[in-house]
Design a protein around this motif. Structure first.
Motif, short mmCIF file in Angstrom:
data_model
loop_
_atom_site.label_atom_id
_atom_site.label_comp_id
_atom_site.label_asym_id
_atom_site.label_seq_id
_atom_site.Cartn_x
_atom_site.Cartn_y
_atom_site.Cartn_z
N ALA A 205 0.95 -1.14 0.00
CA ALA A 205 -0.07 0.15 -0.04
C ALA A 205 0.77 1.18 0.09
O ALA A 205 0.63 2.16 -0.60
N ALA A 206 1.94 1.34 0.65
CA ALA A 206 2.69 2.27 0.56
C ALA A 206 3.49 2.68 -0.64
O ALA A 206 3.56 3.78 -1.01
N GLY A 208 2.48 1.69 -3.30
CA GLY A 208 1.38 2.17 -4.36
C GLY A 208 0.74 3.69 -3.99
O GLY A 208 0.72 4.42 -5.03
N ALA A 209 1.09 3.95 -2.91
CA ALA A 209 0.70 5.65 -2.51
C ALA A 209 1.69 6.17 -3.16
O ALA A 209 1.40 7.56 -3.58
N VAL A 210 3.24 5.95 -2.66
CA VAL A 210 4.25 6.69 -3.33
C VAL A 210 3.96 6.76 -4.92
O VAL A 210 4.57 7.75 -5.48
N THR A 211 3.80 5.70 -5.55
CA THR A 211 3.77 5.69 -7.01
C THR A 211 2.82 6.42 -7.51
O THR A 211 2.80 7.42 -8.42
N LEU A 212 1.42 6.25 -6.92
CA LEU A 212 0.23 7.26 -7.58
C LEU A 212 0.41 8.69 -7.34
O LEU A 212 -0.06 9.35 -8.22
N THR A 213 1.29 8.90 -6.29
CA THR A 213 1.31 10.36 -5.97
C THR A 213 2.36 10.99 -6.63
O THR A 213 2.72 12.24 -6.56
N THR A 214 3.35 10.37 -7.32
CA THR A 214 4.49 10.62 -8.16
C THR A 214 4.57 10.53 -9.61
O THR A 214 5.13 11.27 -10.36
N LEU A 225 -3.03 13.34 -9.67
CA LEU A 225 -2.69 12.72 -8.43
C LEU A 225 -1.20 13.10 -8.36
O LEU A 225 -0.55 12.39 -7.14
#
Length: 388
Positions: A205-206, A208-214, A225
């Motif tokens: 999840a971490a 995924g969050a880093v990837t989606l927001t960068t 995003l």
């Protein structure tokens, strides 16, 4: 004195390393995280090699580098930065899973054990160096005295070699803990918190969050995003980011007042901006992809480089070209492009961006734009082309 020595020895003998229980610090967890981290480092290493050799091709490869697909560098460099950011999360989880081994007692059991620990120390140091300097590079912050590109490239080889050595040494343990049906570990105490699956899901999840927001800085459909990346693909002069402004490069109106393009070849000549605009113009939709990870496509207009070389008496496909910028300094003030790029009809001496005259920050009066090239090689403020 002897009594004090005895007491000191007694105290030292009573010192024991901390004990760690629970499957979250066991080999199975380390293997599960390690294979994901290894995949991220493998993609990062391969795409990093592509980036480095596109920027600094060896002499034998300069004329062989392909100019197609036009989006090639945009894809590989976007993957490089995205997997590098994911590797930061995975490396943190991996180190958390294995750090109790740093307190193993005694610290060195044999020469072989000492060499193994030394190799692990080298691996950890190289991996941390790569991900942290890479992170600071995409933010364009360089708080170190060395040149980033050659050192980052050299340490990448150290990290890759250390990973291969570590896998070779630990192959039996990795093999025995690779499958989910591997022999079990200690029962998980309730006080240990979440189990292995929860840890892996949390790490995923971490990531995924880093990837989606960068990743939106390169994958523009996700630009809404793009919250954590240092660049947004729509922010900048003419809705396009820039890394080096005209002011930073020392480009002033006075410097451009008498600008002329010089072409040095068998039949040398010079053209002012009005004369350049009178030549047959071409248009191309090409991405500009920066080594820091951002990229965006735009509509460029200008004169094909191969037409300018032909005007200088160069036979088609017979020569490479050196491009010289007006800026006084900078590592990429002088750039060379091989024959594949120089003869590609999409390689332009661009005069317009999205139908508008180039802004000073985007290289007015003329800049290079070519397919499948790093942004640092898309030279701005061009004033001279030299046939090689």
């Amino acid at each position: 004195m002897e009594s004090r020595t005895r007491r000191l020895r007694t105290r030292l003998s009573a010192v024991r390393p901390p004990t760690f229980a629970g499957r979250l610090h066991d080999p199975r967890t380390a293997t599960a995280v390690g294979r994901r981290l290894g995949a991220a480092f493998a993609v990062c290493f391969v795409t990093g090699l592509i980036s480095h050799y596109l920027q600094h091709p060896p002499p034998w490869a300069a004329d062989r580098l392909p100019s197609r697909p036009v989006w090639g560098y945009r894809l590989t460099q976007g993957l490089h930065v995205a997997t590098g950011l994911a590797a930061i999360v995975l490396l943190a989880v991996k180190l958390w899973a294995v750090y109790p081994r740093l307190f193993a007692w005694p610290p060195v059991k044999s020469v072989r054990h000492a060499l193994e620990r030394l190799s692990v120390a080298l691996l950890v140091a190289a991996a941390l160096f790569e991900v942290l300097t890479g992170l600071l590079n995409i933010a364009e912050w360089y708080p170190w005295p060395f040149s980033f590109v050659p050192v980052h490239f050299a340490v990448a080889w150290v990290a890759a070699g250390s990973i291969l050595l570590h896998v070779a040494v630990k192959a039996p343990q990795i093999r025995s803990h690779w499958s989910r049906r591997s022999p079990g570990t200690l029962a998980l105490p309730a006080a240990d918190g979440p189990d292995r699956r929860s840890l892996l899901l949390g790490a995923g999840a971490a990531v995924g969050a880093v990837t989606l927001t960068t990743v939106g800085q390169a994958l523009t459909p996700l630009k809404a995003l793009d919250l954590l990346a240092p660049r947004h693909p729509d922010h900048g002069p003419q809705a396009l980011p820039v890394n080096r402004t005209a002011a930073a490069a020392g480009i002033s109106r006075e410097l451009l007042r008498d600008w002329r393009l010089e072409v040095a070849g068998p039949v040398p000549y010079a053209l002012d901006l009005a004369q350049l605009r009178e030549l047959p113009q071409a248009r191309a939709r090409l991405p500009i992809a920066c080594v820091e990870g951002w990229s965006v496509s735009a509509d460029w207009g200008g004169v094909p480089i191969r037409d300018l070389l032909a005007r200088a008496g160069v036979r088609p496909g017979s020569a490479a070209v050196r491009v010289v910028s007006l800026e006084a300094g900078g590592a990429y003030r002088v750039m060379e492009m091989g024959r594949q790029y120089a003869q590609d009809p999409l390689t332009l001496l661009a005069l317009t961006l999205n139908g508008q005259v180039l802004s000073p920050d985007h290289g007015f009066p003329a800049r290079v734009i070519a397919p499948n090239r790093p942004g640092v090689l898309q030279t701005k403020w061009v004033h001279r082309l030299e046939v090689l």
